[in-house]
Design a protein around this motif. Structure first.
Motif, PDB file in Angstrom:
ATOM      1  N   LEU A 199       1.330  -1.391   0.156  1.00 12.17           N
ATOM      2  CA  LEU A 199       0.236  -0.326  -0.068  1.00 12.17           C
ATOM      3  C   LEU A 199       1.193   1.424   0.159  1.00 12.17           C
ATOM      4  O   LEU A 199       0.601   2.576  -0.461  1.00 12.17           O
ATOM      5  N   ASP A 200       2.113   1.718   0.962  1.00 12.51           N
ATOM      6  CA  ASP A 200       2.703   2.366   0.682  1.00 12.51           C
ATOM      7  C   ASP A 200       3.730   2.574  -0.604  1.00 12.51           C
ATOM      8  O   ASP A 200       3.986   3.178  -0.522  1.00 12.51           O
ATOM      9  N   ALA A 201       3.774   1.532  -1.204  1.00  9.46           N
ATOM     10  CA  ALA A 201       4.519   1.338  -2.717  1.00  9.46           C
ATOM     11  C   ALA A 201       3.537   2.431  -3.791  1.00  9.46           C
ATOM     12  O   ALA A 201       4.055   2.761  -4.416  1.00  9.46           O
ATOM     13  N   LEU A 202       2.722   1.902  -3.133  1.00  6.50           N
ATOM     14  CA  LEU A 202       1.072   2.662  -4.478  1.00  6.50           C
ATOM     15  C   LEU A 202       1.038   4.220  -3.611  1.00  6.50           C
ATOM     16  O   LEU A 202      -0.035   4.574  -4.182  1.00  6.50           O
ATOM     17  N   GLY A 203       1.676   4.683  -3.024  1.00  3.23           N
ATOM     18  CA  GLY A 203       1.311   5.825  -1.968  1.00  3.23           C
ATOM     19  C   GLY A 203       0.003   6.319  -1.553  1.00  3.23           C
ATOM     20  O   GLY A 203      -0.484   7.471  -1.423  1.00  3.23           O
ATOM     21  N   GLY A 204      -0.199   4.840  -0.886  1.00  2.10           N
ATOM     22  CA  GLY A 204      -1.390   4.842   0.401  1.00  2.10           C
ATOM     23  C   GLY A 204      -2.559   5.315  -0.670  1.00  2.10           C
ATOM     24  O   GLY A 204      -3.396   4.799   0.765  1.00  2.10           O
ATOM     25  N   LYS A 205      -2.633   4.772  -1.888  1.00  5.29           N
ATOM     26  CA  LYS A 205      -4.072   4.912  -2.496  1.00  5.29           C
ATOM     27  C   LYS A 205      -3.882   3.195  -3.448  1.00  5.29           C
ATOM     28  O   LYS A 205      -3.506   3.752  -4.076  1.00  5.29           O
ATOM     29  N   LEU A 206      -4.954   3.176  -3.205  1.00  2.00           N
ATOM     30  CA  LEU A 206      -5.197   2.362  -4.225  1.00  2.00           C
ATOM     31  C   LEU A 206      -5.508   2.422  -5.826  1.00  2.00           C
ATOM     32  O   LEU A 206      -6.478   3.625  -5.689  1.00  2.00           O
ATOM     33  N   PRO A 207      -5.322   1.941  -6.992  1.00  2.00           N
ATOM     34  CA  PRO A 207      -5.509   2.309  -8.343  1.00  2.00           C
ATOM     35  C   PRO A 207      -7.242   2.132  -8.377  1.00  2.00           C
ATOM     36  O   PRO A 207      -7.386   2.932  -9.211  1.00  2.00           O
ATOM     37  N   SER A 208      -7.760   1.292  -7.938  1.00  2.23           N
ATOM     38  CA  SER A 208      -9.476   1.742  -8.533  1.00  2.23           C
ATOM     39  C   SER A 208      -9.905   2.547  -7.128  1.00  2.23           C
ATOM     40  O   SER A 208     -11.783   2.183  -7.533  1.00  2.23           O
ATOM     41  N   ALA A 209      -9.316   2.550  -6.827  1.00  3.59           N
ATOM     42  CA  ALA A 209     -10.439   3.267  -5.543  1.00  3.59           C
ATOM     43  C   ALA A 209     -10.759   5.040  -6.855  1.00  3.59           C
ATOM     44  O   ALA A 209     -10.424   5.222  -7.316  1.00  3.59           O
ATOM     45  N   PRO A 210     -12.062   4.850  -6.153  1.00  4.26           N
ATOM     46  CA  PRO A 210     -12.710   5.860  -6.598  1.00  4.26           C
ATOM     47  C   PRO A 210     -12.498   7.384  -6.582  1.00  4.26           C
ATOM     48  O   PRO A 210     -12.154   7.966  -5.795  1.00  4.26           O
ATOM     49  N   LYS A 211     -12.849   7.930  -7.713  1.00  6.95           N
ATOM     50  CA  LYS A 211     -12.265   9.348  -8.233  1.00  6.95           C
ATOM     51  C   LYS A 211     -13.419  10.444  -7.493  1.00  6.95           C
ATOM     52  O   LYS A 211     -14.724   9.881  -7.839  1.00  6.95           O
ATOM     53  N   THR A 212     -12.862  10.861  -6.548  1.00 10.60           N
ATOM     54  CA  THR A 212     -14.197  12.590  -6.102  1.00 10.60           C
ATOM     55  C   THR A 212     -14.857  12.736  -7.134  1.00 10.60           C
ATOM     56  O   THR A 212     -13.783  13.850  -7.404  1.00 10.60           O
ATOM     57  N   GLY A 213     -15.873  13.311  -6.767  1.00 14.76           N
ATOM     58  CA  GLY A 213     -16.936  13.816  -7.875  1.00 14.76           C
ATOM     59  C   GLY A 213     -17.905  12.551  -9.276  1.00 14.76           C
ATOM     60  O   GLY A 213     -18.358  13.296 -10.053  1.00 14.76           O
ATOM     61  N   PHE A 264     -19.103   8.945 -10.809  1.00 14.04           N
ATOM     62  CA  PHE A 264     -19.607   7.260 -10.677  1.00 14.04           C
ATOM     63  C   PHE A 264     -19.135   6.279 -11.278  1.00 14.04           C
ATOM     64  O   PHE A 264     -18.029   6.846 -11.584  1.00 14.04           O
ATOM     65  N   ALA A 265     -19.552   5.328 -10.154  1.00 12.98           N
ATOM     66  CA  ALA A 265     -18.899   4.396 -10.835  1.00 12.98           C
ATOM     67  C   ALA A 265     -19.830   4.047 -11.735  1.00 12.98           C
ATOM     68  O   ALA A 265     -20.678   3.308 -11.813  1.00 12.98           O
ATOM     69  N   THR A 266     -18.617   3.754 -13.321  1.00 16.22           N
ATOM     70  CA  THR A 266     -19.273   3.098 -14.163  1.00 16.22           C
ATOM     71  C   THR A 266     -17.877   1.451 -14.743  1.00 16.22           C
ATOM     72  O   THR A 266     -17.408   1.389 -14.649  1.00 16.22           O
ATOM     73  N   GLY A 267     -18.834   0.530 -14.769  1.00 20.13           N
ATOM     74  CA  GLY A 267     -18.549   0.044 -15.882  1.00 20.13           C
ATOM     75  C   GLY A 267     -18.345  -1.040 -15.061  1.00 20.13           C
ATOM     76  O   GLY A 267     -19.033  -1.677 -14.118  1.00 20.13           O
ATOM     77  N   THR A 268     -16.825  -1.554 -14.759  1.00 22.60           N
ATOM     78  CA  THR A 268     -16.063  -2.708 -13.846  1.00 22.60           C
ATOM     79  C   THR A 268     -15.902  -2.267 -12.515  1.00 22.60           C
ATOM     80  O   THR A 268     -15.142  -2.865 -12.013  1.00 22.60           O
TER      81      THR A 268
END
Length: 172
Positions: free
Chosen positions: A90-104, A106-110
């Motif tokens: 998780l630290d290697a990813l900068g503390g945030k998962l790449p699949s984390a939703p972007k604020t503002g 909507f989740a779409t597709g997969t």
């Protein structure tokens, strides 16, 4: 025959044997998921190795990924080692998962709209604590009490014999 052919052709899009990602960030996230779900050291190490070999390495600190691989490959797997490897990834990813939703957005597709990786759910079996024992005792008492009340309060069984009566007898 045509129905089987139609099912085979249409189900091609739902197959799970797609190619592996070429992004190190996605592979590191998948390794975190495998650790959380106790997939085994071999599968986790393979996924971390894939992340180290991936052509697209932006957004990932490879030194931390190598440290996570060292932790996973150590003999004598422990829960603390799993937590350490997960934290390093998780630290290697900068503390945030790449699949984390972007604020503002909507989740779409997969996309799932969440970045939470839950651990494997293992409920306790049988009577595991005093609360379970008390609940089991209350359930037994309610069953015994209900059976006793149904026996105690049942209506009396009366047997009535039907007799043929004439109209004259009824008028009397």
């Amino acid at each position: 025959m045509s129905a089987l052919l139609l099912v085979g052709v249409l189900s091609g899009s739902a197959r799970a044997d797609e190619e592996e990602s070429d992004q190190a960030s996605v592979l590191a996230e998948q390794a975190i998921s495998l650790i959380a779900n106790d997939a085994g050291d071999a599968r986790v190490a393979e996924r971390i190795d894939d992340a180290l070999m991936a052509p697209e390495k932006e957004g990932v600190d490879l030194a931390l990924v190598r440290q996570a691989l060292d932790v996973v490959e150590r003999p004598g797997r422990t829960e603390a080692a799993d937590e350490r490897a997960e934290a390093l990834l998780l630290d290697a990813l900068g503390g945030k998962l790449p699949s984390a939703p972007k604020t503002g957005t909507f989740a779409t597709g997969t996309e799932t709209g969440t970045s939470t990786v839950l651990g494997e759910f293992r409920p306790a079996r049988g009577v595991s604590d005093t609360g379970d024992a008390v609940l089991l005792g209350l359930a037994g008492a309610a069953t015994v009490g209900g059976l006793w009340l149904s026996h105690r309060l049942r209506p009396p069984h009366t047997i009535r014999q039907l007799e043929h009566t004439t109209a004259e007898e009824v008028e009397r």
